[in-house]
Scaffold this motif. Structure first.
Motif, PDB file in Angstrom:
ATOM      1  N   HIS A 225       0.844  -1.182   0.000  1.00  0.00           N
ATOM      2  CA  HIS A 225       0.000   0.000   0.000  1.00  0.00           C
ATOM      3  C   HIS A 225       0.885   1.240   0.000  1.00  0.00           C
ATOM      4  O   HIS A 225       1.809   1.360   0.812  1.00  0.00           O
ATOM      5  N   GLY A 226       0.584   2.153  -0.908  1.00  0.00           N
ATOM      6  CA  GLY A 226       1.385   3.352  -1.002  1.00  0.00           C
ATOM      7  C   GLY A 226       1.090   4.145  -2.243  1.00  0.00           C
ATOM      8  O   GLY A 226       0.091   3.915  -2.942  1.00  0.00           O
ATOM      9  N   ILE A 227       1.980   5.096  -2.544  1.00  0.00           N
ATOM     10  CA  ILE A 227       1.831   5.994  -3.681  1.00  0.00           C
ATOM     11  C   ILE A 227       2.888   5.637  -4.728  1.00  0.00           C
ATOM     12  O   ILE A 227       4.059   5.410  -4.384  1.00  0.00           O
ATOM     13  N   SER A 248      -2.491   5.838  -6.087  1.00  0.00           N
ATOM     14  CA  SER A 248      -2.517   5.376  -4.701  1.00  0.00           C
ATOM     15  C   SER A 248      -3.144   3.991  -4.678  1.00  0.00           C
ATOM     16  O   SER A 248      -4.186   3.768  -5.287  1.00  0.00           O
ATOM     17  N   GLY A 250      -4.374   1.353  -1.764  1.00  0.00           N
ATOM     18  CA  GLY A 250      -4.515   1.134  -0.336  1.00  0.00           C
ATOM     19  C   GLY A 250      -5.928   1.338   0.155  1.00  0.00           C
ATOM     20  O   GLY A 250      -6.891   1.285  -0.630  1.00  0.00           O
ATOM     21  N   ARG A 252      -7.120   4.089   2.058  1.00  0.00           N
ATOM     22  CA  ARG A 252      -7.551   5.476   2.273  1.00  0.00           C
ATOM     23  C   ARG A 252      -7.757   5.765   3.765  1.00  0.00           C
ATOM     24  O   ARG A 252      -8.870   6.122   4.199  1.00  0.00           O
ATOM     25  N   GLU A 289       1.581   4.571   2.336  1.00  0.00           N
ATOM     26  CA  GLU A 289       0.276   5.169   2.588  1.00  0.00           C
ATOM     27  C   GLU A 289       0.270   5.781   3.992  1.00  0.00           C
ATOM     28  O   GLU A 289       0.775   5.177   4.941  1.00  0.00           O
TER      29      GLU A 289
END
Length: 327
Positions: A225-227, A248, A250, A252, A289
């Motif tokens: 999970h991340g950008i 993105s 993940g 949120r 994230e």
């Protein structure tokens, strides 16, 4: 891109199957550099004898058949795998259904019925660790020993290493789970990508000045999970249009901490993408994230993420998986 890529299935009539093909056999999840070594061997063999070269692969993945209740993070679903195979220069693929019958087929029966009688192969390329048949009794050494008697050339490829680490689908899955995009890209020979239909979301991005195309990935996807800096392809043939983007993946946490979702903001794009199927290639990992205390802090971070994504994509202007067209 290859446009004349033939897909043969268990239901394909025998009369429509070309005889004398050379085949590269494997599961080919991700079609990574190790797989490509096997494919290249089949292509060389085919060219040497003036024969078409096909991949022989299995769906569903045998691991899913034997362990249906265990999560299986596939690097490429069937459609994506076929498009990757089509991009290698192969003439086609044989997709064999992996079910109870095939799982119970002995190695010798597989060779004689599936490869010799049905496909009429003239050559086989496999990796050093490829096994087949009931109880995984079939091996590269069995093919090598049987080849001369059957009049079939057999090529066994050794493992491919990067910095003394063997390339494998499991190693790539681990790299993606850790956000090691550069490492995964090196082992794949190109960016990892997903393909999916744009669905309706909560429209929060629009209110923040970052309208996103939302794609639900497979529930077993273990991507960190991340950008990410991503490159997006719209359309699946020669006229595919590509866009640079930031994405993105993940739950949120600032908003709802819901089910994992891929949210993609395409730079310099205006339009409606709902219902469109997009290819999203992962070029670089930007950050983990995070949960933000204020919307203003989130927007400032999104501005920074976008700038970093643009820089990463500018440094890799041609980065995109080599895909062929199916059908």
């Amino acid at each position: 891109m290859t446009t004349d890529f033939t897909v043969i299935r268990d239901t394909t009539p025998a009369a429509e199957i070309p005889r004398g093909t050379v085949v590269a056999m494997g599961n080919f999840d991700g079609v990574h550099l190790g797989h490509r070594a096997v494919i290249d061997a089949a292509l060389r063999m085919g060219r040497a004898h003036g024969k078409p070269a096909f991949a022989v692969t299995f769906e569903p993945h045998p691991r899913s058949f034997f362990s249906p209740n265990s999560p299986q993070f596939r690097l490429s679903d069937e459609a994506s795998k076929l498009r990757l195979l089509a991009g290698t220069g192969l003439d086609g693929a044989v997709v064999m259904t992996f079910d109870k019958t095939r799982a119970g087929t002995s190695a010798q029966e597989f060779i004689h019925h599936d490869l010799i009688q049905r496909l009429g192969v003239s050559g086989i390329a496999v990796g050093y660790d490829f096994h087949f048949g009931k109880g995984r009794a079939g091996s590269p050494s069995l093919l090598v020993s049987e080849g001369p008697r059957l009049g079939i050339e057999v090529d066994v490829q050794a493992h491919v290493d990067i910095e003394e680490r063997p390339v494998s689908s499991s190693a790539i899955r681990m790299a993606l789970a850790e956000g090691q995009i550069d490492e995964a890209t090196a082992m794949l020979g190109g960016p990892w990508f997903v393909s999916g239909e744009v669905i309706h979301g909560e429209k929060r991005g629009r209110d923040l000045g970052y309208p996103t195309a939302n794609i639900r990935l497979d529930k077993n996807c273990s991507l960190k999970h991340g950008i990410y800096a991503v490159r997006v392809g719209r359309g699946q043939r020669k006229d595919q249009v590509r866009f640079d983007a930031v994405a993105s993946f993940g739950r949120r946490p600032t908003f709802d901490n819901g089910a994992p979702l891929l949210e993609v903001f395409l730079f310099d794009f205006k339009g409606d993408l709902y219902g469109t199927v997009l290819d999203v290639a992962f070029i670089g990992f930007i950050r983990d994230e995070l949960k933000f205390d204020t919307i203003e802090a989130l927007i400032r971070q999104m501005d920074d993420d976008s700038a970093r994504a643009r820089a990463a994509l500018a440094a890799a202007p041609d980065a995109f998986p080599k895909l062929g067209a199916i059908g």
